[in-house]
Design a protein around this motif. Structure first.
Motif, PDB file in Angstrom:
ATOM      1  N   ILE A  55       0.624  -1.174   0.439  1.00  0.00           N
ATOM      2  CA  ILE A  55       0.360   0.153  -0.089  1.00  0.00           C
ATOM      3  C   ILE A  55       1.242   1.367   0.207  1.00  0.00           C
ATOM      4  CG2 ILE A  55      -1.777   1.234   1.237  1.00  0.00           C
ATOM      5  CD1 ILE A  55      -3.055  -1.431   2.361  1.00  0.00           C
ATOM      6  N   ALA A  56       1.941   0.865   0.819  1.00  0.00           N
ATOM      7  CA  ALA A  56       2.670   2.440   0.931  1.00  0.00           C
ATOM      8  C   ALA A  56       3.664   2.969   0.263  1.00  0.00           C
ATOM      9  CB  ALA A  56       3.786   2.369   2.461  1.00  0.00           C
ATOM     10  N   ALA A  57       4.340   1.872  -0.812  1.00  0.00           N
ATOM     11  CA  ALA A  57       4.448   1.561  -1.927  1.00  0.00           C
ATOM     12  C   ALA A  57       3.471   2.373  -3.511  1.00  0.00           C
ATOM     13  CB  ALA A  57       5.342   0.072  -2.718  1.00  0.00           C
ATOM     14  N   GLY A  58       2.825   1.487  -3.223  1.00  0.00           N
ATOM     15  CA  GLY A  58       1.727   2.378  -4.552  1.00  0.00           C
ATOM     16  C   GLY A  58       1.246   3.960  -4.125  1.00  0.00           C
ATOM     17  N   ILE A  59       1.092   4.264  -2.876  1.00  0.00           N
ATOM     18  CA  ILE A  59       0.527   5.805  -2.927  1.00  0.00           C
ATOM     19  C   ILE A  59       2.190   6.364  -2.504  1.00  0.00           C
ATOM     20  CG2 ILE A  59       0.848   6.114  -0.264  1.00  0.00           C
ATOM     21  CD1 ILE A  59      -1.548   7.423  -2.099  1.00  0.00           C
ATOM     22  N   HIS A  60       3.383   5.735  -2.529  1.00  0.00           N
ATOM     23  CA  HIS A  60       4.457   6.747  -2.642  1.00  0.00           C
ATOM     24  C   HIS A  60       4.927   6.988  -4.008  1.00  0.00           C
ATOM     25  CE1 HIS A  60       8.437   7.314   0.103  1.00  0.00           C
ATOM     26  NE2 HIS A  60       7.894   8.525  -1.445  1.00  0.00           N
ATOM     27  N   VAL A  95       6.022   3.937 -15.785  1.00  0.00           N
ATOM     28  CA  VAL A  95       6.721   4.308 -15.096  1.00  0.00           C
ATOM     29  C   VAL A  95       6.089   3.798 -12.922  1.00  0.00           C
ATOM     30  CG1 VAL A  95       7.110   6.390 -14.887  1.00  0.00           C
ATOM     31  CG2 VAL A  95       9.609   5.410 -14.473  1.00  0.00           C
ATOM     32  N   VAL A  96       5.250   4.344 -13.281  1.00  0.00           N
ATOM     33  CA  VAL A  96       4.429   4.797 -11.983  1.00  0.00           C
ATOM     34  C   VAL A  96       3.928   2.639 -11.802  1.00  0.00           C
ATOM     35  CG1 VAL A  96       2.539   5.308 -10.023  1.00  0.00           C
ATOM     36  CG2 VAL A  96       3.714   7.207 -12.009  1.00  0.00           C
ATOM     37  N   LEU A  97       3.830   2.188 -12.647  1.00  0.00           N
ATOM     38  CA  LEU A  97       3.443   1.074 -12.553  1.00  0.00           C
ATOM     39  C   LEU A  97       4.634   0.108 -12.367  1.00  0.00           C
ATOM     40  CD1 LEU A  97       0.620  -0.801 -12.770  1.00  0.00           C
ATOM     41  CD2 LEU A  97       1.075  -0.802 -15.656  1.00  0.00           C
ATOM     42  N   GLY A 137      -6.534  -1.236  -6.657  1.00  0.00           N
ATOM     43  CA  GLY A 137      -6.936  -0.730  -5.664  1.00  0.00           C
ATOM     44  C   GLY A 137      -5.433   0.681  -5.927  1.00  0.00           C
ATOM     45  N   PHE A 138      -4.506  -0.283  -6.236  1.00  0.00           N
ATOM     46  CA  PHE A 138      -2.977   1.123  -6.973  1.00  0.00           C
ATOM     47  C   PHE A 138      -3.532   1.439  -8.292  1.00  0.00           C
ATOM     48  CE2 PHE A 138      -0.243   1.359  -9.866  1.00  0.00           C
ATOM     49  CZ  PHE A 138       0.753   1.933  -9.033  1.00  0.00           C
ATOM     50  N   MET A 139      -4.280   0.662  -9.152  1.00  0.00           N
ATOM     51  CA  MET A 139      -4.920   1.107 -10.118  1.00  0.00           C
ATOM     52  C   MET A 139      -5.714   2.385 -10.349  1.00  0.00           C
ATOM     53  SD  MET A 139      -2.533  -0.119 -12.316  1.00  0.00           S
ATOM     54  CE  MET A 139      -3.813   0.904 -13.850  1.00  0.00           C
TER      55      MET A 139
END
Lengths: 222, 305, 130
Positions: A55-60, A95-97, A137-139
């Motif tokens: 979760i943290a990696a995604g939002i970061h 790149v975010v993905l 969720g990340f998407m």
């Protein structure tokens, strides 16, 4: 479309996120290792840490690579390059993905392999629905960031996803069929799990397509 | 006449905007007609919020106009046209570099994206601007950051420079360095500079043409010396029965008892004589500074519009 | 390199007039003898940090007045014309007198009064120099 420019933009962002990326990769591996220990308490803590890292990696990554470009005013610098909006969008979304998928894949792979090696094959059945849920969720957060360009809305969606994750885990483990497979040493795929995975994959694909369509239809770049 | 003098008759345009409009919630750019000749320096002067940045962003294809046509270096501009930007160097006071990275990292990045990057020139600019390539951006002062960004733009020798408030907040020495470097650019007569400021002093000396913009509209456009020759301020004493003469472009700036200050934007040598009706004594005919002319045009524009 | 000319933004006159005046003064005092090559328009503009149009206009005006000559394809030079120095000095004097006279006219002074005032100033300067 300028592939050379997209490649440069992609590598630029990958380089900018190098420290965070490394930290999440290492943290992800450590959490996965902990989750595979035989001590139930430690394994539980490890599992919670795996979810936290994901979760943290995604939002970061969304925050530093996508939203910060606007708040830190570096977007104006990038958009003055000889690139089109399409080039920018492809570079940015990919790149975010990628930066998310690196720790995600490390943890997912690590857990699947460890579970097989430890001979608790039945446990594997819960991993794909959980990891695809996280990716889903990340998407959705990525889509929100693209559409709203707002930190507030993106965090709002992230929090909602986390709440849903808890409910999802409860429902998943409460399912009698899933509980049965988890206890056994043979891996089988209940229809319930297959349906969940199908819906998740569909949502992931849809979010990606909508994010692209939305991004490339923006008329004002800054 | 030399070929150089002869060139003044051929007007190739580097920038052309015709009837360009753009609406935002609280601001409208209205029907902008604006051109910049190739090989010249054009100054765009306006108060904060006049529409300078929006105009420049439209030229860069960063913002799509609601109406009108835009052509830059003979190409129509749109947000999906990347090729045109290869020849344009865009600077904005709102623009930031990546704080944790060094100037040399930024130079490598820009170098990889532009075909005309010149390493030798980049080295000279580092020297002349007193910049250290290994220094991270976050450690730079405002002046150094501006110079670093200009270096990244200048070192690839763009045909057109679009500079949004480049001298804003610079100390006099940094401003001098920047202007000296810009003047070196125009030594090459195929290169053009469009430059905005809210301050007349920054642009008046080096600009071939100066355009005043206010509240999203172009209000006057000329070169500095023409502005100075056409605008004069006349102080006169007049009897009470005196009324403002009906001369084109006259405006009463202030009155104190029977002393009146008039400004003219179409001054001719014979004007003072025409004003000398019985009882009127002209105290002085004075030149106005560009700043006074700018302020007066803005006020006139607001009263008309 | 172009330190023989200096431009002041504090001076309310148009910049091109300042360039004209200074070139003429240099020619009048003999700093720029006839035939001297002048810098190109863009060089001088870059050196003075003034616009190209300013220098272009100054050169055109200087050429019209016969102070400089411009050869096709080459640069401009100080005109090789006999009596150029004195004629510039003469025209400078005429310009100053003209300015004084038109100001006098504007202020409603008569011709004799102006003549008297000039004589007074002249005598004052002579006295101060002694």
């Amino acid at each position: 479309m300028n592939l050379q420019a997209i490649r440069i933009l992609f590598l630029k962002d990958l380089f900018l996120s190098r420290r965070h990326l490394f930290a999440y990769f290492v943290a992800g591996l450590a959490a996965s290792a902990l989750a595979c220990t035989s001590n139930t308490t430690l394994a539980y803590v490890g599992f919670v840490l795996v979810l936290t890292v994901a979760i943290a990696a995604g939002i970061h990554m969304i925050g530093t690579l996508m939203l910060a470009e606007t708040t830190e005013q570096t977007k104006l610098f990038v958009m003055s390059f000889p690139i089109s909006l399409l080039d920018y969008s492809i570079g940015k979304i990919s790149v975010v993905l990628t930066t998310y998928l690196i720790p995600w894949t490390a943890m997912f792979g690590c857990l699947v392999v460890a579970t097989f090696v430890m001979g608790k094959q039945g446990n594997v059945v819960v991993l794909p629905p959980i990891f695809f849920f996280l990716l889903c969720g990340f998407m959705l957060q990525l889509l929100t960031a693209v559409v709203s360009e707002s930190v507030g809305w993106t965090i709002c969606i992230m929090v909602s996803c986390n709440v849903c994750l808890n409910i999802f885990l409860m429902k998943l483990f409460a399912d009698p069929e899933v509980a049965e497979v988890v206890k056994s040493d043979v891996l089988t795929w209940p229809a319930f799990v297959v349906q969940i995975i199908a819906v998740e994959l569909l949502l992931i694909a849809a979010s990606l397509v909508i994010a692209f369509l939305f991004q490339t239809r923006k008329r004002d770049l800054v | 006449m030399t070929t150089e003098l002869g060139n003044s008759t051929t007007t190739e345009l580097a920038v052309s905007m015709v009837g360009v409009s753009k609406s935002y919630k609280h601001f409208q750019l209205q029907n902008i007609d604006f051109t910049v000749e190739r090989g010249t320096v054009a100054g765009l002067i306006g108060p904060n919020g006049a529409g300078k940045s929006t105009t420049m962003r439209i030229l860069m294809g960063l913002v799509q106009p609601g109406a009108g046509s835009v052509s830059v270096l003979d190409k129509a501009i749109s947000s999906n046209d990347a090729a045109a930007k290869q020849d344009i160097g865009y600077f904005s006071d709102d623009m930031r570099l990546y704080k944790p990275e060094t100037l040399s990292w930024h130079m490598q990045l820009v170098r990889s994206l532009y075909r005309d990057w010149d390493d030798v020139y980049a080295g000279q600019l580092l020297d002349r601007f007193g910049l250290i390539p290994q220094q991270a951006i976050k450690g730079l002062s405002h002046g150094q950051r501006v110079k670093a960004m200009l270096l990244l733009i200048l070192a690839r020798r763009p045909k057109l420079l679009i500079l949004d408030e480049p001298t804003n907040g610079l100390d006099p020495v940094a401003k001098h360095e920047v202007i000296t470097e810009l003047m070196r650019v125009v030594e090459d007569e195929s290169r053009t500079i469009l430059y905005s400021s809210h301050n007349t002093q920054d642009v008046e000396q080096i600009s071939d043409s100066i355009t005043f913009i206010d509240r999203g509209r172009v209000i006057a456009s000329s070169n500095r010396d023409d502005f100075l020759e056409k605008w004069k301020c006349i102080k006169l004493h007049a009897p009470e029965s005196w009324t403002l003469p009906s001369v084109d472009g006259v405006r009463l700036e202030s009155s104190h008892r029977n002393l009146h200050v008039l400004s003219f934007n179409q001054f001719r040598g014979e004007l003072p004589v025409q004003l000398q009706t019985p009882g009127v004594v002209i105290e002085s005919v004075e030149s106005m500074t560009l700043e006074e002319i700018f302020v007066s045009s803005v006020i006139r524009g607001r009263q008309e519009g | 390199m172009h330190s023989w000319i200096s431009i002041s933004l504090g001076d309310p006159r148009p910049l091109y007039l300042q360039v004209i005046e200074q070139v003429k003064r240099r020619v009048a005092v003999g700093d720029l003898p006839p035939g001297t090559e002048l810098p190109s328009i863009r060089e001088l503009a870059a050196g003075l940090k003034v616009s190209v149009i300013t220098v272009k206009r100054a050169y055109l005006e200087l050429e019209r007045e016969g102070v400089i000559a411009t050869r096709q394809g080459k640069g401009s030079v100080v005109a090789e014309k006999p009596g150029l120095q004195s004629s510039i000095q003469e025209s400078e004097l005429r310009d100053h007198l003209k300015q004084a006279a038109s100001l006098g006219l504007l202020l409603g002074k008569s011709k004799t009064e102006l003549q008297k005032r000039i004589a007074e100033v002249y005598e004052q300067i002579q006295k101060d120099e002694k």
